[in-house]
Design a protein around this motif. Structure first.
Motif, mmCIF file in Angstrom:
data_model
loop_
_atom_site.group_PDB
_atom_site.id
_atom_site.type_symbol
_atom_site.label_atom_id
_atom_site.label_comp_id
_atom_site.label_asym_id
_atom_site.label_seq_id
_atom_site.Cartn_x
_atom_site.Cartn_y
_atom_site.Cartn_z
ATOM 1 N N GLN A 127 3.822 6.239 -6.268
ATOM 2 C CA GLN A 127 3.280 4.890 -6.450
ATOM 3 C C GLN A 127 1.985 4.942 -7.252
ATOM 4 O O GLN A 127 1.257 5.939 -7.213
ATOM 5 C CB GLN A 127 3.049 4.228 -5.097
ATOM 6 C CG GLN A 127 4.278 4.226 -4.207
ATOM 7 C CD GLN A 127 5.565 3.867 -4.931
ATOM 8 O OE1 GLN A 127 5.642 2.823 -5.585
ATOM 9 N NE2 GLN A 127 6.581 4.719 -4.822
ATOM 10 N N PHE A 177 0.863 -1.175 0.000
ATOM 11 C CA PHE A 177 0.000 0.000 0.000
ATOM 12 C C PHE A 177 0.900 1.224 0.000
ATOM 13 O O PHE A 177 1.883 1.275 0.745
ATOM 14 C CB PHE A 177 -0.904 -0.023 1.225
ATOM 15 C CG PHE A 177 -1.966 1.047 1.244
ATOM 16 C CD1 PHE A 177 -2.862 1.173 0.190
ATOM 17 C CD2 PHE A 177 -2.085 1.907 2.314
ATOM 18 C CE1 PHE A 177 -3.851 2.150 0.206
ATOM 19 C CE2 PHE A 177 -3.076 2.885 2.355
ATOM 20 C CZ PHE A 177 -3.964 3.005 1.287
ATOM 21 N N TYR A 178 0.555 2.195 -0.813
ATOM 22 C CA TYR A 178 1.462 3.316 -1.065
ATOM 23 C C TYR A 178 1.914 4.047 0.194
ATOM 24 O O TYR A 178 3.066 4.460 0.326
ATOM 25 C CB TYR A 178 0.823 4.302 -2.048
ATOM 26 C CG TYR A 178 -0.300 5.144 -1.477
ATOM 27 C CD1 TYR A 178 -0.059 6.428 -1.008
ATOM 28 C CD2 TYR A 178 -1.608 4.645 -1.397
ATOM 29 C CE1 TYR A 178 -1.092 7.201 -0.483
ATOM 30 C CE2 TYR A 178 -2.633 5.409 -0.873
ATOM 31 C CZ TYR A 178 -2.382 6.678 -0.413
ATOM 32 O OH TYR A 178 -3.389 7.445 0.115
ATOM 33 N N ASP A 197 -0.879 3.615 -6.839
ATOM 34 C CA ASP A 197 -2.139 3.736 -6.099
ATOM 35 C C ASP A 197 -2.238 5.033 -5.293
ATOM 36 O O ASP A 197 -3.187 5.227 -4.523
ATOM 37 C CB ASP A 197 -2.361 2.529 -5.176
ATOM 38 C CG ASP A 197 -1.184 2.229 -4.264
ATOM 39 O OD1 ASP A 197 -0.057 2.628 -4.600
ATOM 40 O OD2 ASP A 197 -1.386 1.573 -3.224
ATOM 41 N N TYR A 250 4.197 -4.331 -9.038
ATOM 42 C CA TYR A 250 3.550 -3.638 -7.920
ATOM 43 C C TYR A 250 2.067 -3.994 -7.914
ATOM 44 O O TYR A 250 1.355 -3.737 -8.871
ATOM 45 C CB TYR A 250 3.730 -2.136 -8.120
ATOM 46 C CG TYR A 250 3.244 -1.242 -6.995
ATOM 47 C CD1 TYR A 250 4.155 -0.557 -6.197
ATOM 48 C CD2 TYR A 250 1.890 -1.036 -6.754
ATOM 49 C CE1 TYR A 250 3.732 0.289 -5.183
ATOM 50 C CE2 TYR A 250 1.452 -0.203 -5.739
ATOM 51 C CZ TYR A 250 2.385 0.466 -4.966
ATOM 52 O OH TYR A 250 1.947 1.307 -3.967
ATOM 53 N N ASP A 309 -5.412 -2.131 -0.803
ATOM 54 C CA ASP A 309 -6.004 -1.022 -0.050
ATOM 55 C C ASP A 309 -6.335 -1.491 1.362
ATOM 56 O O ASP A 309 -7.295 -2.234 1.576
ATOM 57 C CB ASP A 309 -7.259 -0.516 -0.756
ATOM 58 C CG ASP A 309 -7.870 0.704 -0.082
ATOM 59 O OD1 ASP A 309 -7.493 1.010 1.067
ATOM 60 O OD2 ASP A 309 -8.739 1.354 -0.691
ATOM 61 N N PRO A 345 -1.204 -3.151 -5.676
ATOM 62 C CA PRO A 345 -1.726 -2.385 -4.537
ATOM 63 C C PRO A 345 -2.742 -3.180 -3.723
ATOM 64 O O PRO A 345 -3.558 -3.915 -4.274
ATOM 65 C CB PRO A 345 -2.382 -1.170 -5.208
ATOM 66 C CG PRO A 345 -2.714 -1.615 -6.588
ATOM 67 C CD PRO A 345 -1.676 -2.635 -6.971
#
Length: 229
Positions: free
Chosen positions: A223, A23-24, A225, A45, A49, A47
């Motif tokens: 990133q 997660f960013y 996201d 990558y 959440d 993501p």
């Protein structure tokens, strides 16, 4: 035939890439991204959440990481969880550049800084803990986190004082930098701690690292996201 061979080679290369589920804004994810960049390892990558959608609790992710936390790295046919474990695995399997000093005292101090962040600060400021503090206690979650962040950063500042160079430990980037840098960003941006005023020595290290391309590329704002304006 040649074109087909090239396409097959590209597909096989992509399939063999490490996959980082992260997660960013997660500081644990951030430190793994830094290490991957320092090791010059391309990766995929993915993501996850952990705030709104809480995708870490879904069955697909839980199968990869039963602890339901980011980051998780899929590499060499296995899923690895816990950022310190991931970073140390990468340092052992991709030894260049080395992220732990060979000199015993500096090696120990580097491990200590990592653990101050990894064990004494981050677990007490993570999303799940702060949700629990807010739900079941009469404490302000931000003030709760600030207390432990200040305590940990104070310890780091004291411990590294004899060993500081351009970076946290000496004049070469070490694993300590990969762990400290994201934590300073969290202290500053998420928990409203005046790092420049309270920890000027650490702020100077942060300033130097903020100009390094591998650290820049790992920053949350860079990133896929990261929320678009």
């Amino acid at each position: 035939i040649i074109k087909a061979t090239i396409i097959t080679s590209i597909l096989q290369s992509e399939m063999s890439l490490p996959i980082l589920y992260n997660f960013y804004t997660s500081s644990c994810s951030f430190r793994v991204r830094i290490v991957l960049n320092l090791k010059k390892l391309p990766y995929k990558y993915v993501p996850v959440d952990i705030i709104k959608a809480r995708q870490q609790t879904e069955d697909e992710f839980t199968a990869k990481n039963p602890n339901q936390k980011v980051p998780t790295l899929h590499i060499h046919g296995m899923d690895i969880s816990e950022s310190k474990v991931i970073c140390d695995y990468l340092d052992r399997t991709f030894p260049q550049p080395p992220l732990y000093p060979a000199e015993p005292v500096l090696n120990v101090r580097t491990h200590e800084v990592c653990e101050y962040v990894n064990s004494s600060i981050q677990p007490l400021q993570n999303v799940a803990v702060l949700r629990k503090v807010k739900k079941e206690g009469d404490l302000d979650p931000v003030k709760w986190a600030q207390f432990f962040i200040r305590k940990g950063l104070t310890a780091i500042s004291s411990r590294i004082r004899p060993h500081r160079g351009e970076f946290t430990i000496g004049d070469q980037i070490t694993m300590a930098d990969a762990f400290l840098f994201p934590q300073l960003g969290h202290a500053r941006n998420r928990f409203e701690i005046d790092v420049d005023k309270e920890f000027p020595d650490l702020a100077e290290i942060e300033r130097v690292l903020s100009q390094d391309p591998d650290f820049i590329a790992a920053m949350p704002k860079n990133q896929p996201d990261f929320p678009k304006a």
